[in-house]
Design an enzyme around this catalytic site. Structure first.
Site, mmCIF file in Angstrom:
data_model
loop_
_atom_site.group_PDB
_atom_site.id
_atom_site.type_symbol
_atom_site.label_atom_id
_atom_site.label_comp_id
_atom_site.label_asym_id
_atom_site.label_seq_id
_atom_site.Cartn_x
_atom_site.Cartn_y
_atom_site.Cartn_z
ATOM 1 N N ASN A 126 28.392 41.351 2.821
ATOM 2 C CA ASN A 126 27.012 41.182 3.349
ATOM 3 C C ASN A 126 27.219 41.180 4.757
ATOM 4 O O ASN A 126 27.466 40.238 5.425
ATOM 5 C CB ASN A 126 26.262 39.926 2.773
ATOM 6 C CG ASN A 126 24.955 39.831 3.412
ATOM 7 O OD1 ASN A 126 24.413 40.938 4.142
ATOM 8 N ND2 ASN A 126 24.083 38.710 3.498
ATOM 9 N N TRP A 127 27.016 42.623 5.351
ATOM 10 C CA TRP A 127 27.241 42.633 6.918
ATOM 11 C C TRP A 127 25.988 42.111 7.491
ATOM 12 O O TRP A 127 26.131 42.094 8.788
ATOM 13 C CB TRP A 127 27.212 44.274 7.113
ATOM 14 C CG TRP A 127 28.658 44.870 6.452
ATOM 15 C CD1 TRP A 127 29.753 43.922 6.213
ATOM 16 C CD2 TRP A 127 29.323 45.966 6.993
ATOM 17 N NE1 TRP A 127 30.693 44.928 5.793
ATOM 18 C CE2 TRP A 127 30.393 46.061 6.346
ATOM 19 C CE3 TRP A 127 28.541 47.080 7.221
ATOM 20 C CZ2 TRP A 127 31.395 47.184 6.397
ATOM 21 C CZ3 TRP A 127 29.222 48.627 7.409
ATOM 22 C CH2 TRP A 127 30.789 48.197 6.943
ATOM 23 N N LYS A 128 24.882 41.789 6.949
ATOM 24 C CA LYS A 128 23.832 41.329 7.662
ATOM 25 C C LYS A 128 23.365 42.397 8.666
ATOM 26 O O LYS A 128 23.640 43.582 8.313
ATOM 27 C CB LYS A 128 24.070 40.073 8.237
ATOM 28 C CG LYS A 128 24.617 38.924 6.976
ATOM 29 C CD LYS A 128 24.456 37.531 7.376
ATOM 30 C CE LYS A 128 24.966 36.652 6.471
ATOM 31 N NZ LYS A 128 25.199 35.393 6.489
ATOM 32 N N HIS A 139 18.204 36.405 -0.247
ATOM 33 C CA HIS A 139 18.902 35.863 0.817
ATOM 34 C C HIS A 139 18.173 34.744 1.356
ATOM 35 O O HIS A 139 17.075 34.982 1.744
ATOM 36 C CB HIS A 139 19.526 36.817 1.675
ATOM 37 C CG HIS A 139 20.772 36.454 2.344
ATOM 38 N ND1 HIS A 139 20.711 35.357 3.399
ATOM 39 C CD2 HIS A 139 22.122 36.325 2.162
ATOM 40 C CE1 HIS A 139 21.914 35.110 4.053
ATOM 41 N NE2 HIS A 139 22.654 35.539 3.231
ATOM 42 N N GLU A 156 18.535 33.905 4.205
ATOM 43 C CA GLU A 156 17.925 34.093 5.702
ATOM 44 C C GLU A 156 16.636 34.858 5.728
ATOM 45 O O GLU A 156 15.797 34.781 6.409
ATOM 46 C CB GLU A 156 18.827 35.015 6.365
ATOM 47 C CG GLU A 156 20.048 34.307 7.079
ATOM 48 C CD GLU A 156 21.401 34.827 7.072
ATOM 49 O OE1 GLU A 156 21.344 36.282 6.994
ATOM 50 O OE2 GLU A 156 22.538 34.164 7.095
ATOM 51 N N GLU A 187 24.539 30.238 -2.682
ATOM 52 C CA GLU A 187 24.809 30.186 -1.706
ATOM 53 C C GLU A 187 24.178 28.721 -0.780
ATOM 54 O O GLU A 187 22.994 28.604 -0.561
ATOM 55 C CB GLU A 187 24.500 31.264 -0.578
ATOM 56 C CG GLU A 187 25.039 32.440 -1.203
ATOM 57 C CD GLU A 187 25.044 33.694 0.017
ATOM 58 O OE1 GLU A 187 26.312 34.069 0.392
ATOM 59 O OE2 GLU A 187 23.980 33.771 0.437
ATOM 60 N N GLY A 205 27.831 30.808 7.112
ATOM 61 C CA GLY A 205 28.116 30.903 8.785
ATOM 62 C C GLY A 205 28.468 29.760 9.408
ATOM 63 O O GLY A 205 28.344 29.794 10.401
ATOM 64 N N SER A 247 30.894 31.021 3.847
ATOM 65 C CA SER A 247 32.146 30.703 4.386
ATOM 66 C C SER A 247 33.305 30.821 3.867
ATOM 67 O O SER A 247 34.457 30.139 3.799
ATOM 68 C CB SER A 247 32.130 29.074 5.098
ATOM 69 O OG SER A 247 31.187 29.139 5.968
ATOM 70 N N GLY A 251 29.773 36.795 3.991
ATOM 71 C CA GLY A 251 29.138 37.285 5.273
ATOM 72 C C GLY A 251 30.304 37.719 6.392
ATOM 73 O O GLY A 251 30.880 38.764 6.323
ATOM 74 N N GLY A 252 30.161 36.671 7.157
ATOM 75 C CA GLY A 252 31.284 36.893 8.386
ATOM 76 C C GLY A 252 32.646 37.501 8.252
ATOM 77 O O GLY A 252 32.947 38.525 8.894
HETATM 78 P P1 PGA Z 1 29.136 33.738 5.298
HETATM 79 O O1 PGA Z 1 27.588 34.349 4.877
HETATM 80 O O2 PGA Z 1 30.238 34.132 4.568
HETATM 81 O O3 PGA Z 1 29.156 34.211 6.930
HETATM 82 O O4 PGA Z 1 28.911 32.074 5.424
HETATM 83 C C1 PGA Z 1 27.502 34.411 3.459
HETATM 84 C C2 PGA Z 1 25.951 34.801 3.251
HETATM 85 O O5 PGA Z 1 25.024 34.822 3.924
HETATM 86 O O6 PGA Z 1 26.022 35.890 2.231
#
Ligand code: PGA
Length: 250
Positions: free
Chosen positions: A9-11, A94, A96, A166, A172, A212, A233-234
């Site tokens: 997930n590149w956001k 998600h 966010e 999640e 993050g 994470s 994500g990251g």
């Molecule tokens: P993260 O994000 O791996 O940076 O914690 C995961 C996500 O939000 O899907």
């Protein structure tokens, strides 16, 4: 045996040229995996990602969609639009989007239904906040979110939904749920699905862990009984690091 699905997930990261460079570097590193690979990229990168990933084992997804097919919804993108350019997957709900863009269980459910209408494969996210976690509300929250997200879907559609558990406090932050806790939470989600849709459906649903995930913890998480891969994500922004996560079992 359920397959493992590892999604990035590149956001709101990566430009078109960075997308092309990423896929050029990443593709040779993951060509031998049996795991399913999905890259969920920003709308503006979709076209470039689809072209770069053609004839590879990398599938492309979007990070959101509107539930209507078309109309006066300035700034929105519909499932039909995504499907028409060749997008295969879409992340729905998600945390966010729930947190910053008023996504609710109701809109998540509408989007899930719309995704199936346009033959997109949804990755639907559920997860508890830190406060809910500390008040031992995790199971209640995630089973309720799952139930409401899936409401009104057919057995076949539920089987084809990917769920990403999640915990919001792990996204993050560098904090990861222990593999035991994450596996237990995912078992509870599976139990909830079993209650409503029966054993066969519950045992077919892919349920990922997210929060994470990195190359140093992927193997421990993904080799538990119920975690069927991850939403990353990251760590999905770096081709070498993300390839190590995909290749956790090689
Ligand atoms: P993260 O994000 O791996 O940076 O914690 C995961 C996500 O939000 O899907």
């Amino acid at each position: 045996m359920r397959r493992k699905v590892i999604a990035g997930n590149w956001k709101m990261n990566m430009l078109p040229n960075e997308t092309i460079e990423f896929i050029e570097k990443f593709e040779p590193l993951v060509k031998d995996t049996k795991n399913e690979i999905i890259l969920c990229v920003p709308y503006t990168d979709l076209f470039y990602a689809l072209l770069s990933a053609q004839n590879t084992n990398i599938k492309i997804g979007a990070q959101n969609m509107h539930f209507e097919e078309k109309g006066a919804y300035t700034g929105e993108v519909s499932g039909k639009m995504l499907k028409t350019i060749g997008v295969e997957y879409v992340i729905i709900g998600h945390s966010e989007r729930r947190q910053y863009f008023n996504e609710t269980d109701e809109t998540v459910n509408k989007k899930l239904k719309a995704a199936f209408e346009y033959k997109l494969k949804p990755i639907v996210c559920v997860g508890e906040t830190l406060e809910e976690h500390e008040n031992n509300k995790t199971v209640e929250i995630i089973t309720q979110q799952t139930k409401l997200a899936l409401e009104g879907l057919t057995d076949e559609q539920v089987k084809n939904t990917i769920i990403a558990y999640e915990p919001i406090w792990a996204i993050g932050t560098g904090k990861t749920a222990t593999s035991k806790d994450a596996n237990n939470s995912i078992k509870e989600i599976r139990k909830e699905i079993e209650k409503i849709y029966g054993n066969e459906v519950a045992n077919s649903v892919i349920i990922q862990y997210g929060g994470s995930v990195k190359s140093s913890n992927a193997k421990e998480l993904f080799t538990t009984s119920d975690i069927d891969g991850g939403l990353v994500g990251g760590a999905s922004l770096n081709p070498e690091e993300f390839a190590k996560i995909v290749n956790y079992d090689l």
